[in-house]
Design a protein around this motif. Sequence first.
Motif, PDB file in Angstrom:
ATOM      1  N   TRP A  53       0.824  -1.210   0.000  1.00 58.06           N
ATOM      2  CA  TRP A  53       0.000   0.000   0.000  1.00 58.06           C
ATOM      3  C   TRP A  53       0.859   1.261   0.000  1.00 58.06           C
ATOM      4  CZ3 TRP A  53      -0.398   3.326   4.358  1.00 58.06           C
ATOM      5  CH2 TRP A  53      -1.340   4.338   4.226  1.00 58.06           C
ATOM      6  N   ALA A  54       1.976   1.214   0.730  1.00 48.89           N
ATOM      7  CA  ALA A  54       2.857   2.380   0.827  1.00 48.89           C
ATOM      8  C   ALA A  54       3.713   2.566  -0.418  1.00 48.89           C
ATOM      9  CB  ALA A  54       3.760   2.247   2.053  1.00 48.89           C
ATOM     10  N   GLY A  55       3.678   1.600  -1.314  1.00 46.72           N
ATOM     11  CA  GLY A  55       4.489   1.707  -2.518  1.00 46.72           C
ATOM     12  C   GLY A  55       5.960   1.447  -2.265  1.00 46.72           C
ATOM     13  N   TYR A  56       6.238   0.538  -1.357  1.00 46.38           N
ATOM     14  CA  TYR A  56       7.616   0.238  -0.975  1.00 46.38           C
ATOM     15  C   TYR A  56       8.344  -0.489  -2.100  1.00 46.38           C
ATOM     16  CZ  TYR A  56      11.491  -1.940   1.494  1.00 46.38           C
ATOM     17  OH  TYR A  56      12.731  -2.362   1.884  1.00 46.38           O
ATOM     18  N   VAL A  57       9.469   0.057  -2.479  1.00 48.13           N
ATOM     19  CA  VAL A  57      10.385  -0.578  -3.428  1.00 48.13           C
ATOM     20  C   VAL A  57      11.750  -0.576  -2.739  1.00 48.13           C
ATOM     21  CG1 VAL A  57      11.416  -0.458  -5.716  1.00 48.13           C
ATOM     22  CG2 VAL A  57       9.052   0.266  -5.389  1.00 48.13           C
ATOM     23  N   PRO A  58      12.333  -1.752  -2.482  1.00 45.82           N
ATOM     24  CA  PRO A  58      13.563  -1.804  -1.671  1.00 45.82           C
ATOM     25  C   PRO A  58      14.711  -0.937  -2.179  1.00 45.82           C
ATOM     26  CG  PRO A  58      12.697  -4.009  -2.009  1.00 45.82           C
ATOM     27  CD  PRO A  58      11.873  -3.083  -2.846  1.00 45.82           C
ATOM     28  N   ASP A  59      14.890  -0.861  -3.474  1.00 42.79           N
ATOM     29  CA  ASP A  59      16.028  -0.103  -3.995  1.00 42.79           C
ATOM     30  C   ASP A  59      15.693   1.343  -4.349  1.00 42.79           C
ATOM     31  OD1 ASP A  59      14.417  -0.959  -6.033  1.00 42.79           O
ATOM     32  OD2 ASP A  59      16.047  -1.466  -7.405  1.00 42.79           O
ATOM     33  N   ALA A  60      14.437   1.760  -4.110  1.00 45.72           N
ATOM     34  CA  ALA A  60      14.040   3.144  -4.402  1.00 45.72           C
ATOM     35  C   ALA A  60      13.003   3.605  -3.385  1.00 45.72           C
ATOM     36  CB  ALA A  60      13.481   3.244  -5.812  1.00 45.72           C
ATOM     37  N   LEU A  61      13.417   3.734  -2.130  1.00 45.17           N
ATOM     38  CA  LEU A  61      12.492   4.118  -1.060  1.00 45.17           C
ATOM     39  C   LEU A  61      12.246   5.624  -1.102  1.00 45.17           C
ATOM     40  CD1 LEU A  61      10.880   3.181   1.376  1.00 45.17           C
ATOM     41  CD2 LEU A  61      12.909   3.550   2.771  1.00 45.17           C
ATOM     42  N   THR A  62      10.983   5.988  -1.240  1.00 44.88           N
ATOM     43  CA  THR A  62      10.630   7.410  -1.294  1.00 44.88           C
ATOM     44  C   THR A  62      10.270   7.907   0.108  1.00 44.88           C
ATOM     45  OG1 THR A  62       8.297   6.964  -1.694  1.00 44.88           O
ATOM     46  CG2 THR A  62       9.726   7.120  -3.630  1.00 44.88           C
ATOM     47  N   ASP A  63      10.279   9.218   0.263  1.00 46.00           N
ATOM     48  CA  ASP A  63       9.891   9.801   1.554  1.00 46.00           C
ATOM     49  C   ASP A  63       8.419   9.541   1.853  1.00 46.00           C
ATOM     50  OD1 ASP A  63      12.400  10.750   2.163  1.00 46.00           O
ATOM     51  OD2 ASP A  63      12.052  12.708   1.222  1.00 46.00           O
ATOM     52  N   ALA A  64       7.574   9.536   0.810  1.00 47.87           N
ATOM     53  CA  ALA A  64       6.142   9.266   1.006  1.00 47.87           C
ATOM     54  C   ALA A  64       5.933   7.834   1.509  1.00 47.87           C
ATOM     55  CB  ALA A  64       5.378   9.491  -0.294  1.00 47.87           C
TER      56      ALA A  64
END
Length: 106
Positions: A53-64
């Motif tokens: 849901w948070a849009g977690y991508v291990p190699d591209a973690l965003t502040d959102a």
Amino acid sequence: TITGIFSMAAATADYHQALFGVRHEGLLSSGISTSTKVGMAIGSALGAFVLSWAGYVPDALTDAARADIRQAYFLAAGTLLAAQAAVVWFWPMDGNWRARFGAKAP
């Protein structure tokens, strides 16, 4: 509360015996074990859902995504703490539970 589950389980067995005249401690222990396993599975699935849901991508973690994960973590912890507090708050620990629940003395 995880350390209190064992004394609460013993009190539950005593309460059941006072109400019905029999003790089913084995059934209670297996129910606690099963509930723990099911809870761990549901908790893991919810954790994966939150990451998705948070849009977690291990190699591209965003502040959102980081903010969403942080909010979900604290919301879950607060909710579980409130639920545990409610159970402990209403748990009959004064020794007068037989009178409150209408049970006869063994």
